[in-house]
Design a protein around this motif. Structure first.
Motif, PDB file in Angstrom:
ATOM      1  N   GLY A  46       0.728  -1.109   0.042  1.00 49.15           N
ATOM      2  CA  GLY A  46      -0.023  -0.085   0.000  1.00 49.15           C
ATOM      3  C   GLY A  46       0.766   1.302  -0.037  1.00 49.15           C
ATOM      4  O   GLY A  46       0.437   2.325  -0.673  1.00 49.15           O
ATOM      5  N   ASP A  47       1.992   1.312   0.948  1.00 43.50           N
ATOM      6  CA  ASP A  47       2.767   2.564   0.894  1.00 43.50           C
ATOM      7  C   ASP A  47       3.564   2.598  -0.698  1.00 43.50           C
ATOM      8  O   ASP A  47       3.738   3.531  -1.132  1.00 43.50           O
ATOM      9  CB  ASP A  47       3.920   2.205   2.010  1.00 43.50           C
ATOM     10  N   GLU A  48       4.152   1.397  -1.058  1.00 40.98           N
ATOM     11  CA  GLU A  48       4.535   1.589  -2.351  1.00 40.98           C
ATOM     12  C   GLU A  48       3.418   2.064  -3.448  1.00 40.98           C
ATOM     13  O   GLU A  48       3.940   2.944  -4.599  1.00 40.98           O
ATOM     14  CB  GLU A  48       5.244   0.232  -3.062  1.00 40.98           C
ATOM     15  N   LEU A  49       2.219   1.768  -3.515  1.00 38.18           N
ATOM     16  CA  LEU A  49       1.327   2.265  -4.186  1.00 38.18           C
ATOM     17  C   LEU A  49       0.851   3.682  -4.171  1.00 38.18           C
ATOM     18  O   LEU A  49       0.873   4.328  -5.102  1.00 38.18           O
ATOM     19  CB  LEU A  49       0.073   1.254  -4.166  1.00 38.18           C
ATOM     20  N   ALA A  50       0.946   3.971  -3.181  1.00 39.06           N
ATOM     21  CA  ALA A  50       0.796   5.526  -2.626  1.00 39.06           C
ATOM     22  C   ALA A  50       1.908   6.405  -3.242  1.00 39.06           C
ATOM     23  O   ALA A  50       1.814   7.378  -3.768  1.00 39.06           O
ATOM     24  CB  ALA A  50       0.520   5.717  -1.010  1.00 39.06           C
ATOM     25  N   ASP A  51       3.043   5.860  -2.939  1.00 41.13           N
ATOM     26  CA  ASP A  51       4.440   6.558  -3.704  1.00 41.13           C
ATOM     27  C   ASP A  51       4.153   6.636  -4.814  1.00 41.13           C
ATOM     28  O   ASP A  51       4.585   7.842  -5.667  1.00 41.13           O
ATOM     29  CB  ASP A  51       5.597   5.832  -3.196  1.00 41.13           C
ATOM     30  N   ALA A  52       4.152   5.592  -5.677  1.00 35.32           N
ATOM     31  CA  ALA A  52       3.949   5.615  -7.173  1.00 35.32           C
ATOM     32  C   ALA A  52       2.755   6.420  -7.664  1.00 35.32           C
ATOM     33  O   ALA A  52       2.964   7.241  -8.571  1.00 35.32           O
ATOM     34  CB  ALA A  52       3.441   4.055  -7.574  1.00 35.32           C
ATOM     35  N   TRP A  53       1.601   6.386  -6.849  1.00 35.77           N
ATOM     36  CA  TRP A  53       0.541   7.533  -7.287  1.00 35.77           C
ATOM     37  C   TRP A  53       0.977   8.938  -7.051  1.00 35.77           C
ATOM     38  O   TRP A  53       0.822   9.973  -7.921  1.00 35.77           O
ATOM     39  CB  TRP A  53      -0.804   7.454  -6.327  1.00 35.77           C
ATOM     40  N   THR A  54       1.714   9.164  -5.853  1.00 36.07           N
ATOM     41  CA  THR A  54       2.472  10.492  -5.821  1.00 36.07           C
ATOM     42  C   THR A  54       3.183  10.880  -6.851  1.00 36.07           C
ATOM     43  O   THR A  54       2.993  12.149  -7.644  1.00 36.07           O
ATOM     44  CB  THR A  54       2.997  10.516  -4.453  1.00 36.07           C
ATOM     45  N   THR A  55       4.074  10.146  -7.157  1.00 36.03           N
ATOM     46  CA  THR A  55       4.896  10.158  -8.363  1.00 36.03           C
ATOM     47  C   THR A  55       4.203  10.652  -9.842  1.00 36.03           C
ATOM     48  O   THR A  55       4.565  11.600 -10.397  1.00 36.03           O
ATOM     49  CB  THR A  55       6.099   9.204  -8.693  1.00 36.03           C
ATOM     50  N   THR A  56       3.339   9.981  -9.944  1.00 37.52           N
ATOM     51  CA  THR A  56       2.260  10.043 -11.158  1.00 37.52           C
ATOM     52  C   THR A  56       1.616  11.466 -11.286  1.00 37.52           C
ATOM     53  O   THR A  56       1.610  12.171 -12.359  1.00 37.52           O
ATOM     54  CB  THR A  56       1.156   8.853 -11.281  1.00 37.52           C
ATOM     55  N   GLN A  57       1.353  11.779 -10.057  1.00 36.78           N
ATOM     56  CA  GLN A  57       0.670  13.098  -9.848  1.00 36.78           C
ATOM     57  C   GLN A  57       1.466  14.018 -10.170  1.00 36.78           C
ATOM     58  O   GLN A  57       1.165  14.980 -10.826  1.00 36.78           O
ATOM     59  CB  GLN A  57      -0.066  13.387  -8.442  1.00 36.78           C
ATOM     60  N   ILE A  58       2.730  13.940  -9.684  1.00 37.28           N
ATOM     61  CA  ILE A  58       3.513  15.084 -10.059  1.00 37.28           C
ATOM     62  C   ILE A  58       3.925  15.300 -11.451  1.00 37.28           C
ATOM     63  O   ILE A  58       4.079  16.142 -11.847  1.00 37.28           O
ATOM     64  CB  ILE A  58       4.924  15.047  -9.036  1.00 37.28           C
ATOM     65  N   GLN A  59       4.599  13.937 -11.908  1.00 34.49           N
ATOM     66  CA  GLN A  59       4.585  13.981 -13.231  1.00 34.49           C
ATOM     67  C   GLN A  59       3.574  14.651 -14.256  1.00 34.49           C
ATOM     68  O   GLN A  59       3.906  15.313 -15.075  1.00 34.49           O
ATOM     69  CB  GLN A  59       5.097  12.883 -13.916  1.00 34.49           C
ATOM     70  N   ALA A  60       2.388  14.362 -13.986  1.00 34.45           N
ATOM     71  CA  ALA A  60       0.960  14.832 -14.577  1.00 34.45           C
ATOM     72  C   ALA A  60       1.005  16.486 -14.583  1.00 34.45           C
ATOM     73  O   ALA A  60       0.912  17.177 -15.797  1.00 34.45           O
ATOM     74  CB  ALA A  60      -0.100  14.227 -14.124  1.00 34.45           C
ATOM     75  N   LYS A  61       1.341  17.029 -13.198  1.00 35.37           N
ATOM     76  CA  LYS A  61       1.521  18.522 -13.185  1.00 35.37           C
ATOM     77  C   LYS A  61       2.479  19.165 -14.067  1.00 35.37           C
ATOM     78  O   LYS A  61       2.333  20.290 -14.560  1.00 35.37           O
ATOM     79  CB  LYS A  61       1.748  18.801 -11.732  1.00 35.37           C
ATOM     80  N   TYR A  62       3.734  18.386 -14.003  1.00 32.93           N
ATOM     81  CA  TYR A  62       4.894  18.757 -14.825  1.00 32.93           C
ATOM     82  C   TYR A  62       4.313  18.947 -16.419  1.00 32.93           C
ATOM     83  O   TYR A  62       4.821  19.942 -17.308  1.00 32.93           O
ATOM     84  CB  TYR A  62       6.215  18.015 -14.514  1.00 32.93           C
ATOM     85  N   PHE A  63       3.823  17.907 -17.070  1.00 30.59           N
ATOM     86  CA  PHE A  63       3.499  17.726 -18.406  1.00 30.59           C
ATOM     87  C   PHE A  63       2.460  18.517 -18.585  1.00 30.59           C
ATOM     88  O   PHE A  63       2.526  19.412 -19.792  1.00 30.59           O
ATOM     89  CB  PHE A  63       3.163  16.300 -18.661  1.00 30.59           C
ATOM     90  N   ALA A  64       1.563  19.134 -17.667  1.00 31.61           N
ATOM     91  CA  ALA A  64       0.601  20.047 -18.023  1.00 31.61           C
ATOM     92  C   ALA A  64       1.090  21.638 -17.783  1.00 31.61           C
ATOM     93  O   ALA A  64       0.319  22.424 -18.438  1.00 31.61           O
ATOM     94  CB  ALA A  64      -0.684  19.873 -17.113  1.00 31.61           C
ATOM     95  N   ASP A  65       2.370  21.649 -17.255  1.00 34.47           N
ATOM     96  CA  ASP A  65       2.713  23.096 -17.218  1.00 34.47           C
ATOM     97  C   ASP A  65       3.497  23.449 -18.581  1.00 34.47           C
ATOM     98  O   ASP A  65       4.713  22.622 -18.883  1.00 34.47           O
ATOM     99  CB  ASP A  65       3.511  23.193 -16.025  1.00 34.47           C
ATOM    100  N   ARG A  66       3.452  24.641 -19.066  1.00 33.83           N
ATOM    101  CA  ARG A  66       4.012  24.845 -20.401  1.00 33.83           C
ATOM    102  C   ARG A  66       5.532  25.310 -19.881  1.00 33.83           C
ATOM    103  O   ARG A  66       6.388  25.193 -20.760  1.00 33.83           O
ATOM    104  CB  ARG A  66       3.488  26.471 -20.719  1.00 33.83           C
ATOM    105  N   ASP A  67       5.894  25.857 -18.651  1.00 34.43           N
ATOM    106  CA  ASP A  67       7.301  26.241 -18.429  1.00 34.43           C
ATOM    107  C   ASP A  67       8.323  25.321 -18.033  1.00 34.43           C
ATOM    108  O   ASP A  67       9.450  25.464 -18.021  1.00 34.43           O
ATOM    109  CB  ASP A  67       7.138  27.426 -17.341  1.00 34.43           C
ATOM    110  N   ILE A  68       7.703  24.329 -17.612  1.00 37.80           N
ATOM    111  CA  ILE A  68       8.464  23.024 -17.160  1.00 37.80           C
ATOM    112  C   ILE A  68       8.726  21.994 -18.274  1.00 37.80           C
ATOM    113  O   ILE A  68       7.301  21.400 -18.602  1.00 37.80           O
ATOM    114  CB  ILE A  68       7.898  22.520 -15.763  1.00 37.80           C
ATOM    115  N   LYS A  69       9.553  21.638 -18.394  1.00 36.73           N
ATOM    116  CA  LYS A  69      10.175  20.596 -19.566  1.00 36.73           C
ATOM    117  C   LYS A  69      10.108  19.264 -18.596  1.00 36.73           C
ATOM    118  O   LYS A  69      11.150  18.762 -18.146  1.00 36.73           O
ATOM    119  CB  LYS A  69      11.475  20.859 -20.072  1.00 36.73           C
ATOM    120  N   ALA A  70       8.946  18.629 -18.773  1.00 35.16           N
ATOM    121  CA  ALA A  70       8.732  17.443 -17.741  1.00 35.16           C
ATOM    122  C   ALA A  70       9.834  16.383 -18.320  1.00 35.16           C
ATOM    123  O   ALA A  70      10.104  15.514 -17.367  1.00 35.16           O
ATOM    124  CB  ALA A  70       7.300  16.836 -17.788  1.00 35.16           C
ATOM    125  N   ARG A  71      10.029  16.175 -19.672  1.00 36.18           N
ATOM    126  CA  ARG A  71      10.670  15.022 -20.011  1.00 36.18           C
ATOM    127  C   ARG A  71      12.365  15.165 -19.344  1.00 36.18           C
ATOM    128  O   ARG A  71      12.999  14.072 -19.470  1.00 36.18           O
ATOM    129  CB  ARG A  71      10.887  15.126 -21.546  1.00 36.18           C
TER     130      ARG A  71
END
Length: 115
Positions: A46-71
């Motif tokens: 459950g902790d690992e799943l929560a950590d993976a979900w947190t990572t995914t949320q942050i990456q999604a924020k970066y991809f949605a932002d024009r100024d941050i080059k998520a790649r």
């Protein structure tokens, strides 16, 4: 003679019952131990799943932002601590990336290794 046979049979039944009771207690102890191990594994999963979900949320924020080059940013999370590695274009992008990570639910700490 018949009484002696009955006493012997009663003693045998008592010995078997005592043996079964010991086995039942041992089985119950082993069952409880196995249940505790399963509970621990489930909690870690459950902790690992929560950590993976947190990572995914942050990456999604970066991809949605024009100024941050998520790649160019690698995000990893372990025990609710987010680590940012990679490259950003300027100090404003760095601060924004760190702020976005900190603002994500479940994040306890952000370690910034951005260049």
């Amino acid at each position: 003679m018949r009484t002696l046979q009955l006493l012997s049979s009663a003693a045998a039944v008592a010995a078997l019952t005592a043996g079964a009771a010991c086995n039942r207690a041992d089985t119950n102890a082993r069952t409880q131990q196995a249940a505790n191990q399963v509970r621990d594994v489930a909690a870690r999963a459950g902790d690992e799943l929560a950590d993976a979900w947190t990572t995914t949320q942050i990456q999604a924020k970066y991809f949605a932002d024009r100024d941050i080059k998520a790649r160019y940013i690698d995000v990893s999370t372990r025990d609710h601590v987010v680590t940012l590695d990679g490259y950003v274009q300027n100090e404003d992008a760095r601060q924004r990336a760190e702020q976005m990570a900190r603002g994500t639910g479940g994040v306890r700490e952000v370690v910034d290794h951005l260049l």
